[in-house]
Design a protein around this motif. Structure first.
Motif, mmCIF file in Angstrom:
data_model
loop_
_atom_site.group_PDB
_atom_site.id
_atom_site.type_symbol
_atom_site.label_atom_id
_atom_site.label_comp_id
_atom_site.label_asym_id
_atom_site.label_seq_id
_atom_site.Cartn_x
_atom_site.Cartn_y
_atom_site.Cartn_z
ATOM 1 N N ASP A 55 0.853 -1.180 0.000
ATOM 2 C CA ASP A 55 0.000 0.000 0.000
ATOM 3 C C ASP A 55 0.896 1.241 0.000
ATOM 4 O OD1 ASP A 55 -2.273 -1.599 0.178
ATOM 5 O OD2 ASP A 55 -2.230 -1.583 2.379
ATOM 6 N N LEU A 56 0.341 2.326 -0.512
ATOM 7 C CA LEU A 56 1.072 3.585 -0.523
ATOM 8 C C LEU A 56 0.908 4.278 0.816
ATOM 9 C CD1 LEU A 56 2.604 5.902 -1.945
ATOM 10 C CD2 LEU A 56 0.368 6.749 -2.736
ATOM 11 N N GLU A 57 2.040 4.579 1.479
ATOM 12 C CA GLU A 57 2.003 5.344 2.720
ATOM 13 C C GLU A 57 2.735 6.665 2.516
ATOM 14 O OE1 GLU A 57 3.237 3.290 6.214
ATOM 15 O OE2 GLU A 57 1.620 1.799 6.080
ATOM 16 N N LEU A 58 2.071 7.747 2.893
ATOM 17 C CA LEU A 58 2.615 9.095 2.738
ATOM 18 C C LEU A 58 2.715 9.745 4.104
ATOM 19 C CD1 LEU A 58 0.358 10.186 -0.253
ATOM 20 C CD2 LEU A 58 2.753 9.491 -0.393
ATOM 21 N N ASP A 59 3.844 10.370 4.352
ATOM 22 C CA ASP A 59 4.018 11.108 5.602
ATOM 23 C C ASP A 59 3.268 12.426 5.521
ATOM 24 O OD1 ASP A 59 5.971 9.322 6.903
ATOM 25 O OD2 ASP A 59 7.254 9.897 5.223
ATOM 26 N N GLY A 60 2.767 12.864 6.668
ATOM 27 C CA GLY A 60 2.088 14.150 6.752
ATOM 28 C C GLY A 60 1.915 14.572 8.197
ATOM 29 N N GLU A 61 2.078 15.859 8.457
ATOM 30 C CA GLU A 61 1.864 16.410 9.798
ATOM 31 C C GLU A 61 1.234 17.790 9.672
ATOM 32 O OE1 GLU A 61 5.370 16.576 12.190
ATOM 33 O OE2 GLU A 61 5.823 14.434 11.961
#
Length: 884
Positions: A55-61
């Motif tokens: 699965d595609l995992e993207l960092d974000g905050e």
């Protein structure tokens, strides 16, 4: 990478868990619509699967997602989940696709100064190490390298300047008073090197012609009014560009090189490709506002960030555990450059002093870690002296061992093999090994083991045969998680001296006498080795070891008589300085023990003799003399004790400074008179050295003779010739009971309140004062209208300077110093967690303090740890300190 965690603690990231990225990003198109509270960022990412299905995992905050699509299909058609960190998981994505997202962020609310933030109405970014995830959703890791195209639009009156990485690629007007600019970077880079700067800034411009004949446009962007303080930074940039071409054959690779300066910045500077962002501290300098140390710091930091263009940008690190791959190597390069620009010997002494002041205590403390760490909770905690300075020393040792010519070949090979790649430390060591043909595999232990190796020397001499045996042993103390250490390869640059100090031939057993050099490098690789020299006549030689500080180790076993001889007669500047420092340290430790037994400290004759010899030759090399006249710091002396006694160390050091000032008052007065600047302020090595020696003389006079010393300080302060001399004089007054003290502080504040960098100096002078009422003054200054908890420079100038630079006051038996620091950390952590984690470190030294002090320090650490919502960086520092 995978992470391990429990419900109650932040995740620990481990090097052994590294896995390649599941998806790569070939191109990144970003569009910024800037607004103080509602900036919108549209990102188009050309992505492709990298290996197995995931699965595609993207960092974000701190991102508000407004829309998202894959190949034009809105994300509701895919299964999307929010990650605990604030990122996204998207299931069922194709093998290659275009991901488009639109997010909203608030630069004005970003007090962490990571990602996109506002400072003085202007927009800046800081993306190293993990700030890009606060700008848009992305696989925010250094081994995802992409080509970027960036369009910025903003209100033209508020943001006439719009900058990003790479080369300018267009711009124009928009409706409603807005405008736009486009930037394209032809070189692939990781997200941590992304930069954006926008606002009402002015440019100081110049140009540089490369050796191939290309003209590069240079610009430094600053606030209006600071244009006249950029000349030294610009000169340093051009000198760096020329030196990198000459020394390493590395030419700049873009059409423009921009620097932007900002006063709100967590770091010193950042090497973003083609758009460096700098703390104003390392750009702005005029003789009336900046000290010699400021000028030298600017030269070094500008060079460091420029040199990253190849060692860090074109070749970057695969993961954050490899941080020293770029930082250790680039520190070595900037130190080499600074040695070229000034006195190589004095620059080396200054760098060794900094290493021992920052890195040796780190190696001996609860946060001890290898040059390449094995794990971390918060990567920002590992931008350390170990990764930078000790990492540089490891590179220097390799160069010492294989020689400059092979080192240059190794650098050429390293760049050729790995250009536009994200690699590991093994890539660098492998290139050096292949270029030289010398086995460097054991250097892996320097990268893997924490702790400062200790080398002990013993020797024997046979007068009948002229055979001298030098025995060297090495050991490294246990550190947290590493109780047992292996021997490391230690290059020992050395010579042997006769009774008159003359160099003797160094013929090892079995060598030809005709080929014996006067200096050579021994390689200590085992726990114990003997080196046998022959043909030395009938008089016992004196060993001169670690010349040029050829390895970052502690040396033991030389007696006071030998140290005194080397301090007076050795031809190597480092050995001369180091022998005097070791002599002074040994005597100070003896005096501390005597004071604790009820005896008042008295200046030892041997130490007085060393000072007399330095003063006799002082004007031949003023810069070296200034270094040699400085007694070991209180922290350094404390580092030689199992349980420190800050109060006794302080009293002994102050007594020695007073007695030395009295013993040599006439000589110090003569130096202060003869070394006064006769002309305009200059920053060449000789001028800086003369000012350093003159101000060292003033400091000793201020300690010894309240009449003459303070009178001279008052005159020098009032003259205001340059900031170096003004601060040196004010420091003498601030440490005194002189009635002029308060007037001088008030006058300085009134003159410089509008200049943040100079005002930082005003705070620091009071924070490190030796007066007994300093803690109360610091507590009051923390409530001063000009103190700003949101500005990292201001926090470092007061809180950091007090806790790390005033051990006697910080370790006051009342414990008030510890409580003050804890209160500052608790107040700062929700505002700027990076800075909070950095300033908490002095509390971690509790194990080396007396039981009463240790109990208070532990209690304050526990109070911090109990703080609800404590940041993971501060949590890591505090929890490791308590567990040590």
């Amino acid at each position: 990478m995978t992470a391990s965690t429990t419900a109650s603690t932040p995740a620990t990231i481990r090097r052994e868990d590294y896995t390649p990225p599941a998806f790569l990003v070939d191109t990144v198109e970003l569009h910024f619509a800037l607004h103080p509270t509602a900036t919108r960022v549209r990102a188009r990412l050309a992505m492709r699967r990298n290996g197995e299905s995931h699965d595609l995992e993207l960092d974000g905050e701190e991102l508000m997602l407004l829309s998202a699509s894959i190949d034009g299909v809105a994300l509701p058609s895919y299964r999307v989940a929010s990650l605990p960190s604030g990122g996204l998981r998207i299931e069922g994505v194709p093998d290659s696709f275009m991901l488009e997202t639109l997010v909203e962020i608030s630069p004005e609310a970003n007090s962490e100064l990571s990602g996109l933030y506002l400072s003085g109405g202007n927009y800046f970014t800081q993306c190293e190490a993990e700030g890009f995830r606060r700008i848009t959703f992305f696989p925010d890791r250094p081994d995802v390298m992409s080509r970027y195209s960036v369009t910025i639009e903003a209100e033209k009156t508020a943001c006439p300047v719009l900058l990003s990485n790479g080369n300018p690629a267009g711009g124009g007007e928009l409706p409603d008073g807005r405008h736009w600019a486009k930037w394209e970077d032809p070189h692939p880079k990781p997200s941590y090197l992304f930069a954006l700067v926008a606002g009402d800034l002015v440019a100081v411009r110049d140009s540089f012609t490369t050796r191939s004949g290309r003209e590069v446009a240079l610009a430094i962007y600053v606030r209006q009014g600071d244009e006249d303080a950029c000349g030294h930074a610009m000169d340093s940039l051009k000198a760096s560009m020329a030196w990198d071409e000459t020394e390493y054959g590395l030419e700049y690779d873009l059409d423009v090189f921009n620097i932007a300066a900002v006063s709100d910045f967590n770091m010193g500077a950042m090497e973003n490709k083609g758009l460096n962002v700098f703390n104003t501290k390392y750009i702005l300098a005029r003789p009336d506002t900046a000290t010699d140390a400021d000028y030298e710091g600017i030269e070094t930091v500008v060079a460091h960030e420029y040199f990253h263009n190849w060692t860090g940008n074109r070749v970057t690190c695969r993961d954050w555990f490899q941080l020293s791959l770029k930082e250790g190597l680039t520190v070595f390069r900037d130190q080499h450059f600074s040695e070229f620009m000034g006195s190589a010997a004095v620059k080396r002494l200054a760098n060794v002093r900094r290493l021992r002041a920052a890195q040796f205590p780190e190696d001996a403390g609860p946060m001890a870690h290898p040059v390449r760490p094995d794990s971390y909770v918060e990567i920002n905690n590992f931008y350390t002296a170990t990764v930078y300075q000790k990492g540089s020393e490891v590179v220097r040792m390799m160069r010492e061992l294989i020689g400059p010519a092979s080192f240059r070949k190794g650098m050429d090979l390293y760049i050729a093999r790995h250009d536009n790649q994200a690699v590991t430390i093994e890539a660098f060591v492998g290139a050096m090994q292949d270029a030289s043909g010398i086995d460097l595999s054991r250097f892996a232990r320097w990268y893997a083991q924490a702790g400062t190796p200790e080398v002990t020397v013993s020797d024997s001499f046979d007068e009948a045969t002229g055979r001298y045996t030098l025995s060297l042993t090495q050991s490294t103390p246990p550190t947290p998680g590493q109780p047992t250490k292996q021997p490391v390869p230690i290059p020992v640059a050395m010579g042997l001296l006769g009774p008159d100090g003359a160099a003797l031939p160094l013929r090892l057993s079995g060598e030809n006498a005709a080929e014996a050099p006067e200096e050579r490098v021994l390689l200590l690789e085992e726990a114990k080795q003997d080196f046998v020299f022959e043909g030395l006549g009938t008089q016992r030689p004196v060993p001169s070891l670690l010349r040029g500080y050829s390895a970052p180790v502690k040396l033991h076993g030389l007696g006071l008589e030998t140290l005194g001889f080397l301090a007076a007669k050795d031809s190597d500047p480092f050995v001369r300085w180091e022998s005097a420092q070791q002599y002074a340290t040994a005597e100070m430790l003896r005096l501390v023990a005597a004071y604790r037994a009820g005896q008042e400290p008295t200046l030892p004759d041997g130490l007085a003799g060393i000072f007399a010899a330095v003063l006799e030759r002082a004007e031949q090399d003023p810069a070296f003399a200034a270094e040699a006249l400085a007694l070991p710091s209180e922290d350094f002396v404390a580092g030689q004790m199992r349980i420190a006694d800050p109060e006794a160390i302080h009293l002994v050091r102050q007594a020695l400074r007073r007695q030395l000032g009295t013993r040599f008052a006439s000589r110090f007065a003569a130096l202060h008179d003869s070394l006064a600047d006769a002309g305009p302020y200059r920053t060449d090595g000789d001028s800086i050295g003369r000012r350093a020696l003159r101000n060292a003389a003033l400091t000793y006079l201020g300690r010894a003779d309240a009449g003459d010393g303070l009178a001279r300080a008052r005159v020098q302060f009032a003259a205001g010739a340059n900031m170096t001399d003004v601060l040196a004089a004010l420091r003498v007054l601030v440490d005194s009971e002189d009635p002029a003290r308060e007037d001088a502080l008030a006058a300085f504040h009134a003159s410089w309140r509008a200049d943040p960098l100079v005002l930082d100096k005003w705070f620091t002078l009071q924070a490190v004062s030796t007066r007994p009422d300093t803690l109360a003054a610091v507590q009051a200054l923390a409530k001063h209208p000009d103190f700003d908890l949101r500005n990292p420079n201001r926090v470092r100038s007061l809180v950091g300077a007090f806790a790390a630079g005033n051990p006697a006051q910080f370790h006051a038996t009342s414990g008030e110093g510890y409580r003050f620091l804890a209160e500052m950390v608790i107040a700062l952590d929700p505002v700027n967690a990076q800075v909070a984690a950095r300033i908490v470190s002095p509390l971690g030294d509790w194990k080396r303090q007396s039981p009463d002090r240790a109990a208070i320090m532990r209690a304050e650490l526990e109070r911090i740890l109990a703080l609800p919502g404590l940041s993971k960086g501060t949590f890591e520092k505090v929890s490791k300190s308590l567990a040590a």
